[in-house]
Scaffold this active site. Structure first.
Site, mmCIF file in Angstrom:
data_model
loop_
_atom_site.group_PDB
_atom_site.id
_atom_site.type_symbol
_atom_site.label_atom_id
_atom_site.label_comp_id
_atom_site.label_asym_id
_atom_site.label_seq_id
_atom_site.Cartn_x
_atom_site.Cartn_y
_atom_site.Cartn_z
ATOM 1 N N TRP A 44 15.563 -9.273 -17.135
ATOM 2 C CA TRP A 44 15.470 -10.732 -17.066
ATOM 3 C C TRP A 44 15.913 -11.291 -15.715
ATOM 4 C CZ3 TRP A 44 17.805 -12.053 -22.593
ATOM 5 C CH2 TRP A 44 16.881 -11.631 -23.560
ATOM 6 N N LYS A 45 16.433 -10.433 -14.843
ATOM 7 C CA LYS A 45 16.908 -10.864 -13.514
ATOM 8 C C LYS A 45 17.787 -12.110 -13.682
ATOM 9 C CE LYS A 45 12.884 -8.674 -11.478
ATOM 10 N NZ LYS A 45 11.735 -8.716 -10.600
ATOM 11 N N HIS B 249 17.485 -1.556 -7.251
ATOM 12 C CA HIS B 249 16.232 -2.308 -7.423
ATOM 13 C C HIS B 249 15.764 -2.834 -6.059
ATOM 14 C CE1 HIS B 249 13.488 -5.545 -8.635
ATOM 15 N NE2 HIS B 249 13.332 -4.856 -9.756
ATOM 16 N N GLU C 234 8.958 1.954 -8.836
ATOM 17 C CA GLU C 234 8.367 0.619 -8.841
ATOM 18 C C GLU C 234 7.705 0.383 -7.485
ATOM 19 O OE1 GLU C 234 10.481 -2.088 -11.760
ATOM 20 O OE2 GLU C 234 11.927 -1.850 -10.166
ATOM 21 N N SER D 288 4.612 -5.210 -13.005
ATOM 22 C CA SER D 288 3.653 -5.978 -13.809
ATOM 23 C C SER D 288 3.214 -5.263 -15.076
ATOM 24 C CB SER D 288 2.443 -6.366 -12.940
ATOM 25 O OG SER D 288 2.857 -7.101 -11.820
HETATM 26 P P1 PGA Z 1 7.487 -7.372 -12.924
HETATM 27 O O1 PGA Z 1 8.911 -6.928 -12.395
HETATM 28 O O2 PGA Z 1 7.243 -6.671 -14.244
HETATM 29 O O3 PGA Z 1 7.585 -8.866 -13.070
HETATM 30 O O4 PGA Z 1 6.491 -6.962 -11.919
HETATM 31 C C1 PGA Z 1 9.333 -5.592 -12.454
HETATM 32 C C2 PGA Z 1 10.643 -5.415 -11.759
HETATM 33 O O5 PGA Z 1 10.984 -6.212 -10.863
HETATM 34 O O6 PGA Z 1 11.390 -4.481 -12.083
#
Ligand code: PGA
Length: 261
Positions: free
Chosen positions: A10-11, A97, A169, A218
């Site tokens: 959720w950041k 991250h 990622e 995404s």
């Molecule tokens: P996102 O983010 O699914 O919105 O691309 C992934 C992440 O930042 O870990």
């Protein structure tokens, strides 16, 4: 550590009350369920105690977004300490991250310290790595550099890979920095993670099957099942699509269908 993992991140995108509301939705939706995978959400630190409370009785775990390395708490203003995680019985934290690397200037050295701090204290780190490269050779150099400086076999202490999760990622696929490249198909994600697996093997010289490797960028209800049914894909970190209850629930359910015993 589970070998299949789905985490909604959720950041800092939800307020405390929004986080509690979404956690209540997920907690009620999956109350009493048993999952053949580790499913969790990583909420902002200030929301964690409320979120934990709302998830009681469900299999949805709370995962930490980032941690500071010293085992004892002290003079690190603004940080979440390992001691706090232990107190709340949170067993897993993300580290490295791409937003921490880019916006907070974190280096591979910092990330290695965090990783060692976690391992010394029985916390499982999810080490995020990523690149923006189009050229395969350059991409592998960038990823190898990240892996070598955090978990490389020439560093001491040698790290037991069965206590680590890797999240690959590609920076261009993360919604924060999405570029015009089309999102990868399940088969492409499987190939990318296969490549990461062999890089991990090269830099650690340990059995590549020892650590789960997740995909991030995404992931959504539209592609989750396709990704999860590929042999090399052990799960996902989900950003934007985790911010809405039905959408995150559908991704957990995709994991259930893909990995049911
Ligand atoms: P996102 O983010 O699914 O919105 O691309 C992934 C992440 O930042 O870990």
């Amino acid at each position: 550590m589970a070998n299949k993992i789905i985490i909604g991140v959720w950041k800092d995108r939800l307020t405390v009350n929004e986080s509690a509301k979404l956690a209540r939705f997920l907690g009620e939706r999956f109350k009493g369920a048993k999952w053949p995978f580790l499913g969790g959400i990583a909420p902002a630190p200030i929301t964690i105690t409320k979120v934990l409370n709302r998830l009681k009785g469900s299999p949805v775990q709370v995962i930490n977004q980032d941690v500071h390395w010293p085992a004892s708490s002290g003079s690190y203003i603004g940080s979440t300490s390992i001691a706090m995680l232990k107190e709340l019985k949170i067993k897993v934290t993300m580290i490295g991250h791409s937003e921490r690397r880019r916006f907070f200037g974190e280096t591979n050295d910092d990330i290695r310290r965090k990783l060692l701090g976690c391992l010394d204290n029985g916390i499982y780190p999810i080490l995020c790595i990523g690149d923006s490269e189009t050229d395969e050779r350059v991409r592998n150099e960038v990823l190898t550099e990240q892996l070598r400086n955090v978990i490389g076999q020439n560093l001491t202490p040698i790290i037991d890979m069965s206590n680590i999760v890797i999240a690959y990622e590609p920076v261009w696929a993360i919604s924060t920095w999405r570029d015009k490249r089309p999102l990868p198909t399940g088969q492409e994600v499987g190939e990318m993670l296969d490549n990461v697996r062999s890089l991990v093997h090269k830099v650690t010289n340990q059995e590549p099957s020892k650590c789960p490797i997740l995909f991030g960028g995404s992931v959504s209800p539209a592609n989750a099942y396709d990704y999860f049914t590929k042999a090399n894909v052990d799960g996902a970190l989900v950003g934007g699509a985790s911010l809405e209850g039905e959408s995150m629930a559908a991704i957990f359910e995709a994991g259930l269908s893909a990995w049911k015993k």
